[in-house]
Design an enzyme around this catalytic site. Sequence first.
Site: not given
Length: 381
Positions: A257, A209, A284, A185, A235, A183
């Site tokens: 999510d 991700e 997520h 972010h 997400e 990930d």
Amino acid sequence: MKIVSMDTLLVPPRWLFLRVRTDEGITGWGEPVVEGRAETVRAAVAELSDHLVGEDPLRIEDHWQVLTKGGFYRGGPVLSSAVAGIDQALWDIAGKAAGLPVHALLGGPVREQVRMYAWIGGDRPAEVAELAAAQVEAGFTAVKMNGSAELTAIDTPARTREVVDRVAAVRAAIGEDNDLVVDFHGRMSTAMARRLLPLLEPYLPLFVEEAVLPEHSRNLAALAAATSIPLATGERLYSRWDFRDVIGHGIAVAQPDVSHAGGISEVRRIAAMAETYDVSMAPHCPLGPIALAASLQLAFAVPNFLIQEQSVGIHYNRGNDVLDYLVDPGPLTFEGGRAVRTDRPGLGIDVDEAAVEHAARRGHRWRGPIWRHEDGSFAEW
């Protein structure tokens, strides 16, 4: 059946729970929250309750349409998260009223077990190889790690090599019978992603991700063409209309999510849309027990499901963890890194109301960290 009350409870470490009571004694639970903006979402839920108290909770789709569109101004994480928690609670009520799990109301299960992954390493990843090996020893067959801490728009060869070496260490620790998710972010620029992703290919991540920020999603098609690594995002996308702009444009995995993207109703629609483009679902869920239970109900019913995030023991949860607010942790206790399907009604969990009310008296004021680069400028967390 009518809704008689809706109340929200601010629960440590960073969650917001919603309790919807009916005149027939059935209570539904949801988790409407934006991490770091819980009080704002709480206010939105209170506003939306004006449309719901006194209404039939089983008219789930009609309520979804009114709540998302009836205020004229639409979209965004606060509104969609408020609606998401309400939607979860209404499905919970519907399942309990019918004596069936939500996945049965969605057309029935398509699998008996849901593969989960475990988080390792924290926001600034450290000791990842040891932590990854420990999660495999605990029975998980997949782990997820942050790929980096702060990165500049085009970072140095040394920082680039740090990321690659860290991923290589985890791959060596878990072997090739297990999977690794990386990930970022949104901490990489598009240019940095083009540099780094090909270097990670030998380590065969299950997916990468948020290689870039969601506002740069238009670049995902070019990134996908530049690497063999499956790309994932979602997400910070809040509706099927948000996903329309990325599904079919290079991603392999969609990650809505259930507490942000309009709840069970909308995530199910996103999954159906993704299926038409051969895109898998890895929802997520770094949140609490209600969000996880709702995610699992979808996972049991969605054909193109891949793997599920969960936050048991995650670094954000120190002092209060996912299982602390359940009467029986069994439904969210994993066997061999998998959640096993049950036929418990609704979302499949019994929330410990006394524990939730006690924790809510303390509440929380969690905020996401603010990071800065060495020159003092803002850095993506």
